[in-house]
Design a protein around this motif. Structure first.
Motif, PDB file in Angstrom:
ATOM      1  N   LYS A 160       4.058  -0.289  -8.417  1.00 53.81           N
ATOM      2  CA  LYS A 160       4.858   0.743  -9.050  1.00 53.81           C
ATOM      3  C   LYS A 160       3.939   1.892  -9.460  1.00 53.81           C
ATOM      4  CE  LYS A 160       8.130  -2.624 -10.952  1.00 53.81           C
ATOM      5  NZ  LYS A 160       8.699  -3.207 -12.185  1.00 53.81           N
ATOM      6  N   ASP A 161       4.498   3.108  -9.500  1.00 54.64           N
ATOM      7  CA  ASP A 161       3.682   4.269  -9.871  1.00 54.64           C
ATOM      8  C   ASP A 161       3.042   4.079 -11.239  1.00 54.64           C
ATOM      9  OD1 ASP A 161       4.276   5.493  -7.492  1.00 54.64           O
ATOM     10  OD2 ASP A 161       5.960   6.644  -8.300  1.00 54.64           O
ATOM     11  N   SER A 162       3.780   3.438 -12.145  1.00 52.64           N
ATOM     12  CA  SER A 162       3.263   3.231 -13.498  1.00 52.64           C
ATOM     13  C   SER A 162       2.096   2.240 -13.541  1.00 52.64           C
ATOM     14  CB  SER A 162       4.382   2.717 -14.412  1.00 52.64           C
ATOM     15  OG  SER A 162       4.906   1.494 -13.923  1.00 52.64           O
ATOM     16  N   GLU A 163       1.939   1.441 -12.465  1.00 50.63           N
ATOM     17  CA  GLU A 163       0.882   0.436 -12.423  1.00 50.63           C
ATOM     18  C   GLU A 163      -0.377   0.931 -11.730  1.00 50.63           C
ATOM     19  OE1 GLU A 163       2.844  -2.664 -10.351  1.00 50.63           O
ATOM     20  OE2 GLU A 163       3.863  -3.483 -12.120  1.00 50.63           O
ATOM     21  N   ARG A 164      -0.323   2.105 -11.123  1.00 54.12           N
ATOM     22  CA  ARG A 164      -1.459   2.554 -10.323  1.00 54.12           C
ATOM     23  C   ARG A 164      -2.589   3.117 -11.182  1.00 54.12           C
ATOM     24  NH1 ARG A 164       0.024   5.468  -4.790  1.00 54.12           N
ATOM     25  NH2 ARG A 164      -2.210   5.158  -4.657  1.00 54.12           N
ATOM     26  N   LYS A 165      -2.292   3.598 -12.372  1.00 57.81           N
ATOM     27  CA  LYS A 165      -3.304   4.017 -13.349  1.00 57.81           C
ATOM     28  C   LYS A 165      -4.249   5.078 -12.804  1.00 57.81           C
ATOM     29  CE  LYS A 165      -3.276  -0.677 -15.226  1.00 57.81           C
ATOM     30  NZ  LYS A 165      -4.078  -1.911 -15.482  1.00 57.81           N
ATOM     31  N   GLY A 166      -3.795   5.813 -11.805  1.00 50.77           N
ATOM     32  CA  GLY A 166      -4.586   6.913 -11.296  1.00 50.77           C
ATOM     33  C   GLY A 166      -5.701   6.530 -10.336  1.00 50.77           C
ATOM     34  N   TYR A 167      -6.003   5.242 -10.200  1.00 47.70           N
ATOM     35  CA  TYR A 167      -7.095   4.850  -9.315  1.00 47.70           C
ATOM     36  C   TYR A 167      -6.757   3.638  -8.457  1.00 47.70           C
ATOM     37  CZ  TYR A 167      -7.929   1.285 -12.891  1.00 47.70           C
ATOM     38  OH  TYR A 167      -7.780   0.254 -13.773  1.00 47.70           O
ATOM     39  N   GLU A 168      -5.717   2.906  -8.805  1.00 45.99           N
ATOM     40  CA  GLU A 168      -5.344   1.740  -8.017  1.00 45.99           C
ATOM     41  C   GLU A 168      -4.776   2.171  -6.663  1.00 45.99           C
ATOM     42  OE1 GLU A 168      -5.982  -1.203  -8.750  1.00 45.99           O
ATOM     43  OE2 GLU A 168      -5.918  -1.564 -10.902  1.00 45.99           O
ATOM     44  N   LYS A 169      -5.009   1.360  -5.651  1.00 46.01           N
ATOM     45  CA  LYS A 169      -4.452   1.646  -4.332  1.00 46.01           C
ATOM     46  C   LYS A 169      -2.969   1.307  -4.313  1.00 46.01           C
ATOM     47  CE  LYS A 169      -8.838   0.999  -1.943  1.00 46.01           C
ATOM     48  NZ  LYS A 169      -9.590   0.240  -0.911  1.00 46.01           N
ATOM     49  N   ALA A 170      -2.278   1.783  -3.267  1.00 49.08           N
ATOM     50  CA  ALA A 170      -0.813   1.738  -3.248  1.00 49.08           C
ATOM     51  C   ALA A 170      -0.246   0.326  -3.157  1.00 49.08           C
ATOM     52  CB  ALA A 170      -0.286   2.589  -2.093  1.00 49.08           C
ATOM     53  N   TYR A 171      -0.952  -0.587  -2.478  1.00 53.57           N
ATOM     54  CA  TYR A 171      -0.416  -1.936  -2.242  1.00 53.57           C
ATOM     55  C   TYR A 171      -1.324  -2.984  -2.892  1.00 53.57           C
ATOM     56  CZ  TYR A 171       2.827   0.129   1.049  1.00 53.57           C
ATOM     57  OH  TYR A 171       3.821   0.880   1.598  1.00 53.57           O
ATOM     58  N   ALA A 172      -0.701  -3.876  -3.612  1.00 52.86           N
ATOM     59  CA  ALA A 172      -1.424  -4.980  -4.249  1.00 52.86           C
ATOM     60  C   ALA A 172      -1.495  -6.168  -3.306  1.00 52.86           C
ATOM     61  CB  ALA A 172      -0.735  -5.379  -5.551  1.00 52.86           C
ATOM     62  N   SER A 173      -2.559  -6.936  -3.428  1.00 49.05           N
ATOM     63  CA  SER A 173      -2.731  -8.173  -2.680  1.00 49.05           C
ATOM     64  C   SER A 173      -3.103  -9.257  -3.674  1.00 49.05           C
ATOM     65  CB  SER A 173      -3.834  -8.023  -1.628  1.00 49.05           C
ATOM     66  OG  SER A 173      -4.150  -9.270  -1.042  1.00 49.05           O
ATOM     67  N   CYS A 174      -2.380 -10.368  -3.623  1.00 56.13           N
ATOM     68  CA  CYS A 174      -2.614 -11.424  -4.599  1.00 56.13           C
ATOM     69  C   CYS A 174      -2.541 -12.793  -3.931  1.00 56.13           C
ATOM     70  CB  CYS A 174      -1.580 -11.340  -5.731  1.00 56.13           C
ATOM     71  SG  CYS A 174      -1.763 -12.621  -6.991  1.00 56.13           S
ATOM     72  N   TYR A 175      -3.618 -13.569  -4.064  1.00 54.35           N
ATOM     73  CA  TYR A 175      -3.638 -14.966  -3.636  1.00 54.35           C
ATOM     74  C   TYR A 175      -3.500 -15.839  -4.876  1.00 54.35           C
ATOM     75  CZ  TYR A 175      -5.534 -13.725   0.990  1.00 54.35           C
ATOM     76  OH  TYR A 175      -5.726 -13.211   2.262  1.00 54.35           O
ATOM     77  N   GLN A 176      -2.679 -16.870  -4.776  1.00 52.20           N
ATOM     78  CA  GLN A 176      -2.555 -17.781  -5.901  1.00 52.20           C
ATOM     79  C   GLN A 176      -2.344 -19.204  -5.428  1.00 52.20           C
ATOM     80  OE1 GLN A 176       1.128 -15.939  -7.563  1.00 52.20           O
ATOM     81  NE2 GLN A 176       1.886 -18.041  -7.708  1.00 52.20           N
ATOM     82  N   ASP A 177      -2.771 -20.128  -6.273  1.00 50.89           N
ATOM     83  CA  ASP A 177      -2.557 -21.550  -6.049  1.00 50.89           C
ATOM     84  C   ASP A 177      -1.085 -21.839  -6.355  1.00 50.89           C
ATOM     85  OD1 ASP A 177      -2.388 -24.286  -6.213  1.00 50.89           O
ATOM     86  OD2 ASP A 177      -3.645 -24.455  -7.984  1.00 50.89           O
ATOM     87  N   TYR A 178      -0.343 -22.228  -5.324  1.00 51.25           N
ATOM     88  CA  TYR A 178       1.104 -22.382  -5.473  1.00 51.25           C
ATOM     89  C   TYR A 178       1.473 -23.561  -6.365  1.00 51.25           C
ATOM     90  CZ  TYR A 178       6.022 -22.318  -4.081  1.00 51.25           C
ATOM     91  OH  TYR A 178       7.395 -22.245  -4.085  1.00 51.25           O
TER      92      TYR A 178
END
Length: 299
Positions: free
Chosen positions: A220-238
């Motif tokens: 989300k635009d509010s989550e980018r904080k001016g420096y974050e890239k457009a797409y998040a990538s997250c790995y997690q232990d299911y």
């Protein structure tokens, strides 16, 4: 930091919405690509039961030949299959621009040839006609030196991932659930990032397969904080809801083609669905013929 429980809810919501397609893909796989027939049924890799319903391999062979044609005519290493041009026509008339575009094209072709592109794209060429969907991840190789380290491609099998579209009908969200051994999870993500339970399993049962969830989705635009890239990538232990790794991409890194797509549907439909009735008929005819021959030989 991402919320692992929220991530799991997003995945399960998309997974439940995909249910009817998975049933269709399972039946198509059993006749067209038996090695993929683990979509709704839990079969071990290499199991002979993958082809238990297949008595005729015509459809499987035809799909393989079509994949060969697609690979040979669209993305072969034997010819230049794309080119670069400038948006403004007048720039394309300048010799310096032509040379720069040609050099850029050749550099990219060289990078593709030096990567695992051909092997991975062929898996997509097999999936697309049979199931109507493909997913090909493109990343830079693990950074080992300054500068560009080369491409790394990874084809994801149908049924292993779920997708969502944006308002323009383009895939911008993908979640993939896959298995890794406990030992491999520790090796890949580091002891400091895995749960105590995973560490214990890595010591006691290192080759036990455990589910890992990987999500790529727009921030989300509010989550980018001016420096974050457009797409998040997250790995997690299911299993234990532990974040293993977070990253980001400037552009969506997964190519997700659909063979043909009906309005209002996220997933594509392939030639496999179109000819499924004929495949069933031919397969049954061969089955009855073999059974009749067996009875004549041994009444």
């Amino acid at each position: 930091m991402a919320d692992p429980k929220a991530n799991k809810q997003y995945y399960e919501q998309l997974y439940n919405a995909q249910s009817n397609f998975r049933n269709l893909w399972q039946e198509e796989a059993e006749f067209i690509m038996p090695r993929r027939a683990r979509i709704t049924l839990h079969r071990s890799v290499g199991s002979k039961t993958h082809s238990v319903r297949q008595f005729d391999s015509t459809a499987e062979h035809a799909n393989f030949l079509l994949a060969l044609v697609l690979a040979g005519t669209m993305t072969s290493d034997d010819f230049i299959w794309y080119d670069f041009v400038a948006h403004k026509d007048e720039l394309n008339e300048l010799q310096t621009v032509k040379l720069w575009l040609e050099d850029s094209r050749n550099r990219l072709l060289g990078a593709l040839r030096d990567s695992n592109f051909q092997g991975e794209i062929f898996e997509n060429y097999l999936d697309l006609p049979a199931f109507g969907n493909g997913a090909l991840l493109l990343e830079e190789r693990e950074v080992r030196k300054a500068g560009f380290n080369g491409f790394r491609f990874e084809a994801w099998p149908v049924g292993e991932y779920v997708m969502a579209e944006n308002a323009e009908g383009l895939v911008d969200t993908i979640w993939r659930k896959f298995d890794m051994t406990a030992r491999a999870i520790v090796q890949e993500f580091g002891e400091a990032n895995v749960s105590t339970q995973i560490k214990q399993k890595a010591e006691k049962t290192p080759f036990e397969l455990l589910p890992v969830l990987h999500g790529i989705y727009p921030r989300k635009d509010s989550e980018r904080k001016g420096y974050e890239k457009a797409y998040a990538s997250c790995y997690q232990d299911y299993t234990f809801d532990t974040i293993l790794r977070e990253g980001s991409y400037e552009e969506f890194p997964v190519m997700a083609p659909r063979w043909m797509k009906m309005a209002g549907e996220v997933y594509g439909r392939g030639q496999g669905e179109m000819v499924l009735a004929d495949i069933r008929t031919l397969n049954k005819a061969v089955q009855y013929s073999l059974e009749d021959s067996a009875l004549q030989l041994s009444p």
